[in-house]
Design an enzyme around this catalytic site. Structure first.
Site, PDB file in Angstrom:
ATOM      1  N   VAL A   1      27.071   0.827  70.702  1.00  0.00           N
ATOM      2  CA  VAL A   1      26.677   2.070  70.032  1.00  0.00           C
ATOM      3  C   VAL A   1      25.426   1.754  69.233  1.00  0.00           C
ATOM      4  O   VAL A   1      25.392   0.793  68.459  1.00  0.00           O
ATOM      5  CB  VAL A   1      27.786   2.600  69.098  1.00  0.00           C
ATOM      6  N   HIS A   2      24.386   2.560  69.429  1.00  0.00           N
ATOM      7  CA  HIS A   2      23.112   2.359  68.741  1.00  0.00           C
ATOM      8  C   HIS A   2      22.818   3.614  67.929  1.00  0.00           C
ATOM      9  O   HIS A   2      22.650   4.687  68.491  1.00  0.00           O
ATOM     10  CB  HIS A   2      22.012   2.114  69.780  1.00  0.00           C
ATOM     11  N   ALA A   3      22.780   3.499  66.620  1.00  0.00           N
ATOM     12  CA  ALA A   3      22.544   4.646  65.740  1.00  0.00           C
ATOM     13  C   ALA A   3      21.045   4.920  65.639  1.00  0.00           C
ATOM     14  O   ALA A   3      20.323   4.294  64.871  1.00  0.00           O
ATOM     15  CB  ALA A   3      23.129   4.400  64.351  1.00  0.00           C
ATOM     16  N   GLY A   4      20.580   5.848  66.465  1.00  0.00           N
ATOM     17  CA  GLY A   4      19.165   6.191  66.502  1.00  0.00           C
ATOM     18  C   GLY A   4      18.384   5.307  67.454  1.00  0.00           C
ATOM     19  O   GLY A   4      18.891   4.307  67.964  1.00  0.00           O
TER      20      GLY A   4
END
Length: 150
Positions: free
Chosen positions: A67-70
């Site tokens: 999961v990559h936030a942004g």
């Protein structure tokens, strides 16, 4: 499950070629927009095997999910992000892993789109459960993974 609330994007709609071309694996993305503080949830149960202020990987039974936030948020150098767990910690799907300020990301000229990637997965094994442009809530199903094909 979806790590954030927002609008579902297919990989080709992600404004980053690594994710758009599925170079790390298949998946989807969720655009939470730029409002309020945000909490990013674990997409599956397992062990947090990699943790950065802006991204993490959970290793579950038979798969690992990034999961990559942004997009390009590594350039924020952790500013505006807070990790809530430690690397090596066991989490359940839906547990909070990090918090962030999407408005701060937008103010830096970056995208708030959050890719969710089944690392080293095969495209035919991963299906997106909510169509492109649909809205998903954090904790709701986002992807279906079926070994051998969906």
């Amino acid at each position: 499950m979806s790590p954030v609330d927002g609008r579902v994007l297919l990989p080709g709609e992600v404004p980053d070629q690594v994710f758009a071309q599925e170079l790390l694996g298949p998946g989807a993305a969720v655009d939470p927009g730029s409002s309020g503080p945000g909490t990013v949830l674990a997409p599956i149960s397992g062990t947090v095997v990699s943790l950065h202020p802006h991204a993490f990987v959970v290793q579950g039974e038979g798969l690992a999910v990034l999961v990559h936030a942004g997009i390009d948020t590594v350039t924020c150098k952790g500013e505006g992000f807070t990790t809530l767990v430690t690397a090596g910690e066991e989490v359940s799907g839906g547990d909070p892993v990090l918090t962030w300020m999407p408005a701060d990301v937008t103010a830096r000229g970056l995208s708030t789109v959050c890719p969710v990637v089944v690392l080293e997965g095969q495209a035919e094994e991963v299906g997106v459960l909510t169509g492109a442009g649909g809205v998903v809530r954090a904790g709701e199903p986002l992807l279906r993974v079926v070994p051998g094909g969906v």
